[in-house]
Design a protein around this motif. Sequence first.
Motif, PDB file in Angstrom:
ATOM      1  N   SER A  50       8.506  46.155  37.063  1.00  0.00           N
ATOM      2  CA  SER A  50       8.137  46.636  38.396  1.00  0.00           C
ATOM      3  C   SER A  50       7.199  47.832  38.363  1.00  0.00           C
ATOM      4  O   SER A  50       6.646  48.210  39.377  1.00  0.00           O
ATOM      5  CB  SER A  50       9.394  47.020  39.181  1.00  0.00           C
ATOM      6  OG  SER A  50      10.186  45.892  39.348  1.00  0.00           O
ATOM      7  N   PHE A  51       7.033  48.450  37.204  1.00  0.00           N
ATOM      8  CA  PHE A  51       6.144  49.606  37.145  1.00  0.00           C
ATOM      9  C   PHE A  51       4.712  49.206  36.848  1.00  0.00           C
ATOM     10  O   PHE A  51       3.814  50.031  36.890  1.00  0.00           O
ATOM     11  CB  PHE A  51       6.623  50.591  36.078  1.00  0.00           C
ATOM     12  CG  PHE A  51       7.965  51.149  36.389  1.00  0.00           C
ATOM     13  CD1 PHE A  51       8.122  52.032  37.443  1.00  0.00           C
ATOM     14  CD2 PHE A  51       9.072  50.773  35.674  1.00  0.00           C
ATOM     15  CE1 PHE A  51       9.355  52.533  37.760  1.00  0.00           C
ATOM     16  CE2 PHE A  51      10.313  51.274  35.978  1.00  0.00           C
ATOM     17  CZ  PHE A  51      10.459  52.159  37.027  1.00  0.00           C
ATOM     18  N   ALA A  84      19.338  45.936  37.275  1.00  0.00           N
ATOM     19  CA  ALA A  84      18.019  46.568  37.216  1.00  0.00           C
ATOM     20  C   ALA A  84      17.638  47.156  38.571  1.00  0.00           C
ATOM     21  O   ALA A  84      17.106  48.265  38.655  1.00  0.00           O
ATOM     22  CB  ALA A  84      16.977  45.551  36.764  1.00  0.00           C
ATOM     23  N   LEU A  85      17.952  46.436  39.651  1.00  0.00           N
ATOM     24  CA  LEU A  85      17.589  46.914  40.991  1.00  0.00           C
ATOM     25  C   LEU A  85      18.393  48.149  41.381  1.00  0.00           C
ATOM     26  O   LEU A  85      17.881  49.055  42.028  1.00  0.00           O
ATOM     27  CB  LEU A  85      17.800  45.810  42.028  1.00  0.00           C
ATOM     28  CG  LEU A  85      16.718  44.743  42.086  1.00  0.00           C
ATOM     29  CD1 LEU A  85      17.081  43.687  43.100  1.00  0.00           C
ATOM     30  CD2 LEU A  85      15.385  45.369  42.456  1.00  0.00           C
ATOM     31  N   VAL A  86      19.677  48.189  40.965  1.00  0.00           N
ATOM     32  CA  VAL A  86      20.493  49.369  41.271  1.00  0.00           C
ATOM     33  C   VAL A  86      19.824  50.597  40.663  1.00  0.00           C
ATOM     34  O   VAL A  86      19.656  51.619  41.328  1.00  0.00           O
ATOM     35  CB  VAL A  86      21.925  49.213  40.699  1.00  0.00           C
ATOM     36  CG1 VAL A  86      22.674  50.530  40.784  1.00  0.00           C
ATOM     37  CG2 VAL A  86      22.688  48.151  41.452  1.00  0.00           C
ATOM     38  N   LEU A  87      19.398  50.468  39.423  1.00  0.00           N
ATOM     39  CA  LEU A  87      18.805  51.636  38.767  1.00  0.00           C
ATOM     40  C   LEU A  87      17.442  51.979  39.340  1.00  0.00           C
ATOM     41  O   LEU A  87      17.090  53.146  39.461  1.00  0.00           O
ATOM     42  CB  LEU A  87      18.725  51.403  37.265  1.00  0.00           C
ATOM     43  CG  LEU A  87      20.108  51.644  36.660  1.00  0.00           C
ATOM     44  CD1 LEU A  87      20.283  50.917  35.375  1.00  0.00           C
ATOM     45  CD2 LEU A  87      20.349  53.119  36.480  1.00  0.00           C
ATOM     46  N   GLN A  88      16.680  50.966  39.730  1.00  0.00           N
ATOM     47  CA  GLN A  88      15.388  51.263  40.373  1.00  0.00           C
ATOM     48  C   GLN A  88      15.606  52.006  41.685  1.00  0.00           C
ATOM     49  O   GLN A  88      14.862  52.916  42.025  1.00  0.00           O
ATOM     50  CB  GLN A  88      14.624  49.975  40.634  1.00  0.00           C
ATOM     51  CG  GLN A  88      13.969  49.432  39.386  1.00  0.00           C
ATOM     52  CD  GLN A  88      13.186  48.176  39.660  1.00  0.00           C
ATOM     53  OE1 GLN A  88      13.294  47.598  40.728  1.00  0.00           O
ATOM     54  NE2 GLN A  88      12.409  47.748  38.690  1.00  0.00           N
ATOM     55  N   ALA A  89      16.638  51.595  42.413  1.00  0.00           N
ATOM     56  CA  ALA A  89      16.912  52.248  43.691  1.00  0.00           C
ATOM     57  C   ALA A  89      17.390  53.673  43.464  1.00  0.00           C
ATOM     58  O   ALA A  89      16.986  54.598  44.173  1.00  0.00           O
ATOM     59  CB  ALA A  89      17.954  51.453  44.472  1.00  0.00           C
ATOM     60  N   PHE A  94      12.960  52.744  44.702  1.00  0.00           N
ATOM     61  CA  PHE A  94      12.314  51.469  45.022  1.00  0.00           C
ATOM     62  C   PHE A  94      13.356  50.655  45.744  1.00  0.00           C
ATOM     63  O   PHE A  94      14.433  50.441  45.227  1.00  0.00           O
ATOM     64  CB  PHE A  94      11.933  50.696  43.759  1.00  0.00           C
ATOM     65  CG  PHE A  94      10.838  51.333  42.983  1.00  0.00           C
ATOM     66  CD1 PHE A  94      10.127  52.397  43.497  1.00  0.00           C
ATOM     67  CD2 PHE A  94      10.499  50.846  41.743  1.00  0.00           C
ATOM     68  CE1 PHE A  94       9.121  52.984  42.778  1.00  0.00           C
ATOM     69  CE2 PHE A  94       9.492  51.426  41.021  1.00  0.00           C
ATOM     70  CZ  PHE A  94       8.804  52.497  41.527  1.00  0.00           C
ATOM     71  N   GLY A  95      13.010  50.152  46.903  1.00  0.00           N
ATOM     72  CA  GLY A  95      14.030  49.467  47.680  1.00  0.00           C
ATOM     73  C   GLY A  95      15.025  50.502  48.146  1.00  0.00           C
ATOM     74  O   GLY A  95      14.648  51.590  48.529  1.00  0.00           O
ATOM     75  N   GLY A  96      16.287  50.183  48.130  1.00  0.00           N
ATOM     76  CA  GLY A  96      17.288  51.139  48.572  1.00  0.00           C
ATOM     77  C   GLY A  96      18.652  50.552  48.325  1.00  0.00           C
ATOM     78  O   GLY A  96      18.764  49.358  48.035  1.00  0.00           O
ATOM     79  N   LEU A  97      19.673  51.397  48.444  1.00  0.00           N
ATOM     80  CA  LEU A  97      21.017  50.896  48.142  1.00  0.00           C
ATOM     81  C   LEU A  97      21.500  49.911  49.195  1.00  0.00           C
ATOM     82  O   LEU A  97      22.204  48.956  48.884  1.00  0.00           O
ATOM     83  CB  LEU A  97      21.993  52.063  48.021  1.00  0.00           C
ATOM     84  CG  LEU A  97      21.833  52.878  46.737  1.00  0.00           C
ATOM     85  CD1 LEU A  97      22.825  54.026  46.706  1.00  0.00           C
ATOM     86  CD2 LEU A  97      22.017  52.001  45.512  1.00  0.00           C
ATOM     87  N   GLY A 101      21.329  44.041  48.428  1.00  0.00           N
ATOM     88  CA  GLY A 101      21.749  42.645  48.521  1.00  0.00           C
ATOM     89  C   GLY A 101      20.573  41.734  48.814  1.00  0.00           C
ATOM     90  O   GLY A 101      20.343  40.744  48.114  1.00  0.00           O
ATOM     91  N   VAL A 102      19.806  42.098  49.830  1.00  0.00           N
ATOM     92  CA  VAL A 102      18.660  41.267  50.225  1.00  0.00           C
ATOM     93  C   VAL A 102      17.669  41.171  49.082  1.00  0.00           C
ATOM     94  O   VAL A 102      17.193  40.085  48.732  1.00  0.00           O
ATOM     95  CB  VAL A 102      17.981  41.866  51.480  1.00  0.00           C
ATOM     96  CG1 VAL A 102      16.747  41.075  51.834  1.00  0.00           C
ATOM     97  CG2 VAL A 102      18.949  41.891  52.644  1.00  0.00           C
ATOM     98  N   ASN A 103      17.349  42.319  48.467  1.00  0.00           N
ATOM     99  CA  ASN A 103      16.371  42.320  47.378  1.00  0.00           C
ATOM    100  C   ASN A 103      16.849  41.494  46.194  1.00  0.00           C
ATOM    101  O   ASN A 103      16.071  40.735  45.612  1.00  0.00           O
ATOM    102  CB  ASN A 103      16.088  43.754  46.932  1.00  0.00           C
ATOM    103  CG  ASN A 103      15.169  44.475  47.893  1.00  0.00           C
ATOM    104  OD1 ASN A 103      14.383  43.841  48.589  1.00  0.00           O
ATOM    105  ND2 ASN A 103      15.274  45.779  47.964  1.00  0.00           N
TER     106      ASN A 103
END
Lengths: 197, 201
Positions: A50-51, A84-89, A94-97, A101-103
Motif C-alpha cells: 500500500s505504500f 495488515a489493515l489493522v496495522l495500517q489503520a 490509512f482507512g480507519g478502525l 470491516g468494509v475495507n
Amino acid sequence: MHISEGVLSAPVLFAGAILSFIGVALGLKKIKNEDIPKVAVLSSAFFIASFIRVPIGPTSAHLLLNGLLGMLLGWSAFPSIFVALVLQALLFQFGGLTTLGVNTFAMAMPAVLSYYIFRGLLRRSKNLAFLGGFLGGSLSILIATIFISIALLETEKSFIGLAWTLVAMHLPIAIIEGIITGFVITYLKKVKPEALG
Amino acid sequence: MKKKIKSFKPAICLILTIICLQLFLFFSSLVYAHKVNTHAYREGDKIFGECYFVDGSPCKNSKVEVYNFNGQKILETTTDEKGKYSFITKEKDGLKIVISAGEGHRVEYKIKEAVDRKEVKEHITKDKKSQVEPKTWVGRDEMKQIIDEVVDVKLKGLRNEIIDLRKQMDKINLRDIIGGIGYILGIWGIIMFIKRKKNAS
C-alpha cells in the motif's frame, strides 16, 4: 482504496464488519499450522504494497497485491489482509478502525473469488499458470474497486460515474499487479508447486 | 515440522525479495498512500488553509465545508489548484472544517475560537495609560498599524514553516513501516502459538 473514517453510514459499516468477521473466522479455521509463516509473510507484503503509490489523475492509486494473497492463501487471505489493515489503520491512519470491516471485505473477498475461479489454471502448463496469475491479480483489484464503489454508493450518489473513475484509475495498477502475480505464480510453480495446491 | 518449514523456504525467500524490492521503491520516493491532511489558521475574519495528501501533493478542487460550534454548516468552498482555500467568516467561536477529496477520502480540522483583539488592545491601552506617554513622531494608531503589518509579514514565514514541518511529520517514515512488519509477524506468531496449544490439548 482505503475508505476513511466518517464517510460511511452505520448500516454499511455494520454489514461490512459482519461479512469480514465471517471471512476472518473461516480463514483462521482453515489455516494449517505449518502454513502460518507463509500467511504472515504475505500479510506483511500486503502491508507494504500500500505504500507504493502510482500517481494517476487527481489522486493516486497504490499496489494492493490482494490477488496474489488470494491465489496463495484462499480463505486465509481474510485474516491475512485484516491484520495488515489493522496495522495500517493504527500506524498510518490509512482507512480507519471503524471502516476496517468494509475495507477488509472489499479487498479480501475478490482475492477469495479469484482463488476459486483461477485455481484450476495454476495447475496447468506454465503459460496457462501465468495467465491465471495475471487474470487473478488484475481482476482482484478491479472487483475490489467495484466493492468500494458499492460501499460508497450512499455517500457519492452517482454509482456508475464513481465506479468508472475508480476502475479507470486502477486499470494501470491492475495490469502491473497482474504481471507481478503472474511471475510470482510461475516462479512458485517451478520451485515449489505444492504451494499452489 | 522442521521439514515442512524448510519446504516453504523458496516461497518465503521470494516474498521477502518482493518486500525488499518494495522497500527499495520506498527510497525512490514512489511511496506514500493517499491519506489526506489539512491545516488552517485564522487572521482576523479571514481563514486560510491548505489541504494535501501525505506525500505533499495538493488536493485540487476538493469540497470544503465549514461548520460552526453547534455543528451547523455555515459555508462551503473549494480548494484551488494548489490545494489552498480561504474564506471570510464573522464566527468567533471554534470552527470545524471538513474536506472530502473524493473516493472516500475525508479529513476534519478544528480551529480554535478567535482571540478577541479588542480585549487585547484594551489591555494594552490601559497599561499604557498608566505610563507616561512616550514622545514619538508617529501617531499611536499609525504605529499600531505598522507593527501589525510587520508582525504579519514575519508570522507568515513562520506559519509556512510550521505547515512545512507538519507536512513532514505527516509523511510516512521507514521506521514505522519496518515496525509494522514486525508487529504483523509477531501477531501471526501468537496466532500460531495459540493454534498449536489448541492442537496439543
